[in-house]
Scaffold this motif. Structure first.
Motif, PDB file in Angstrom:
ATOM      1  N   LYS A 123       0.839  -1.204   0.000  1.00 24.06           N
ATOM      2  CA  LYS A 123       0.000   0.000   0.000  1.00 24.06           C
ATOM      3  C   LYS A 123       0.870   1.248   0.000  1.00 24.06           C
ATOM      4  O   LYS A 123       0.554   2.232  -0.675  1.00 24.06           O
ATOM      5  CB  LYS A 123      -0.925   0.010   1.224  1.00 24.06           C
ATOM      6  CG  LYS A 123      -2.034  -1.007   1.165  1.00 24.06           C
ATOM      7  CD  LYS A 123      -2.860  -0.968   2.436  1.00 24.06           C
ATOM      8  CE  LYS A 123      -3.864  -2.107   2.493  1.00 24.06           C
ATOM      9  NZ  LYS A 123      -4.591  -2.123   3.788  1.00 24.06           N
TER      10      LYS A 123
ATOM     11  N   ASN B 121       0.824   4.110  -2.967  1.00 24.87           N
ATOM     12  CA  ASN B 121       0.661   5.536  -2.701  1.00 24.87           C
ATOM     13  C   ASN B 121       1.894   6.327  -3.118  1.00 24.87           C
ATOM     14  O   ASN B 121       1.778   7.471  -3.556  1.00 24.87           O
ATOM     15  CB  ASN B 121       0.327   5.769  -1.224  1.00 24.87           C
ATOM     16  CG  ASN B 121      -1.125   5.477  -0.943  1.00 24.87           C
ATOM     17  OD1 ASN B 121      -1.994   6.292  -1.231  1.00 24.87           O
ATOM     18  ND2 ASN B 121      -1.413   4.307  -0.417  1.00 24.87           N
TER      19      ASN B 121
ATOM     20  N   GLN C 145       1.554   6.904  -6.842  1.00 25.66           N
ATOM     21  CA  GLN C 145       0.545   7.925  -7.093  1.00 25.66           C
ATOM     22  C   GLN C 145       1.049   9.312  -6.708  1.00 25.66           C
ATOM     23  O   GLN C 145       0.771  10.288  -7.406  1.00 25.66           O
ATOM     24  CB  GLN C 145      -0.744   7.602  -6.353  1.00 25.66           C
ATOM     25  CG  GLN C 145      -1.481   6.409  -6.938  1.00 25.66           C
ATOM     26  CD  GLN C 145      -2.825   6.185  -6.281  1.00 25.66           C
ATOM     27  OE1 GLN C 145      -2.964   6.373  -5.073  1.00 25.66           O
ATOM     28  NE2 GLN C 145      -3.802   5.797  -7.069  1.00 25.66           N
ATOM     29  N   ALA C 146       1.787   9.407  -5.616  1.00 26.33           N
ATOM     30  CA  ALA C 146       2.330  10.692  -5.192  1.00 26.33           C
ATOM     31  C   ALA C 146       3.340  11.212  -6.209  1.00 26.33           C
ATOM     32  O   ALA C 146       3.349  12.406  -6.524  1.00 26.33           O
ATOM     33  CB  ALA C 146       2.982  10.567  -3.814  1.00 26.33           C
TER      34      ALA C 146
ATOM     35  N   LYS D  13      -1.629  11.677  -0.727  1.00 31.20           N
ATOM     36  CA  LYS D  13      -0.931  10.390  -0.851  1.00 31.20           C
ATOM     37  C   LYS D  13       0.206  10.273   0.164  1.00 31.20           C
ATOM     38  O   LYS D  13       0.426   9.204   0.730  1.00 31.20           O
ATOM     39  CB  LYS D  13      -0.406  10.193  -2.278  1.00 31.20           C
ATOM     40  CG  LYS D  13      -1.489  10.192  -3.333  1.00 31.20           C
ATOM     41  CD  LYS D  13      -2.534   9.142  -3.049  1.00 31.20           C
ATOM     42  CE  LYS D  13      -3.683   9.214  -4.020  1.00 31.20           C
ATOM     43  NZ  LYS D  13      -4.768   8.301  -3.665  1.00 31.20           N
TER      44      LYS D  13
ATOM     45  N   VAL E 149      -1.199   9.526   3.584  1.00 32.56           N
ATOM     46  CA  VAL E 149      -1.573   8.106   3.682  1.00 32.56           C
ATOM     47  C   VAL E 149      -0.316   7.274   3.923  1.00 32.56           C
ATOM     48  O   VAL E 149      -0.292   6.387   4.775  1.00 32.56           O
ATOM     49  CB  VAL E 149      -2.326   7.631   2.415  1.00 32.56           C
ATOM     50  CG1 VAL E 149      -2.481   6.120   2.400  1.00 32.56           C
ATOM     51  CG2 VAL E 149      -3.681   8.303   2.318  1.00 32.56           C
ATOM     52  N   MET E 150       0.751   7.581   3.179  1.00 33.34           N
ATOM     53  CA  MET E 150       2.011   6.865   3.365  1.00 33.34           C
ATOM     54  C   MET E 150       2.514   7.019   4.795  1.00 33.34           C
ATOM     55  O   MET E 150       2.968   6.045   5.404  1.00 33.34           O
ATOM     56  CB  MET E 150       3.081   7.388   2.392  1.00 33.34           C
ATOM     57  CG  MET E 150       2.868   7.006   0.953  1.00 33.34           C
ATOM     58  SD  MET E 150       4.103   7.772  -0.127  1.00 33.34           S
ATOM     59  CE  MET E 150       5.596   7.028   0.493  1.00 33.34           C
TER      60      MET E 150
END
Length: 146
Positions: A47, A51, A54-55, A67, A70-71
């Motif tokens: 995960k 992320n 995506q970041a 993102k 979230v990381m």
């Protein structure tokens, strides 16, 4: 000592994140004092990787910021995990470095500096490569130890 460092790094990431995204926490919602340990390190790391990608692809600060936050939360959950005693110190050291790097990324994002944030986030990939070598012993390490 390592748990204290982990809690401090988690707190700093969360404080920076809350400062950057004040809408993430409403007045009626309590802020969690500690992040729960993950039960599946491998899935959590995947995960984090998702992320991360995506970041790095983000073209807008708020998207990258989301993102990275979230990381940071996922890293905190892995920091709370108890690894085998012989790997605990090394893995916590790596996770602490990643958490610190994410704090720097969030700082660049707070300044609306997407290019610097991506450069700083790129260092997380270097840390991943370095510490994943620690996770999987080489053929020679298996034969001769070390």
């Amino acid at each position: 000592m390592m748990k204290l460092v982990s809690l401090i790094s988690v707190a700093s990431v969360l404080l920076v994140g809350l400062t950057l995204q004040p809408t993430l926490v409403r007045a009626e919602e309590p802020v969690a004092a500690a992040v729960a340990a993950t039960t599946d390190v491998e899935a959590t790391m995947k995960k984090i990787g998702f992320n991360f990608k995506q970041a790095m692809q983000a073209t807008e600060v708020p998207v990258m910021q989301e993102k990275v936050l979230v990381m940071a939360e996922l890293v905190a959950s892995v920091q709370a995990y108890q690894f085998t005693p012989e790997k605990q110190v090394v893995f916590q050291q790596g996770l602490d470095k990643v958490a610190a790097q994410l704090t720097l990324v969030l700082g660049a994002l707070a300044k609306q500096d997407l290019a610097t944030a991506k450069q700083l986030l790129g260092e997380v990939d270097s840390l991943k490569k370095q510490y994943h070598k620690e996770r999987s012993p080489s053929f020679w390490q298996l034969i001769f130890g070390g």
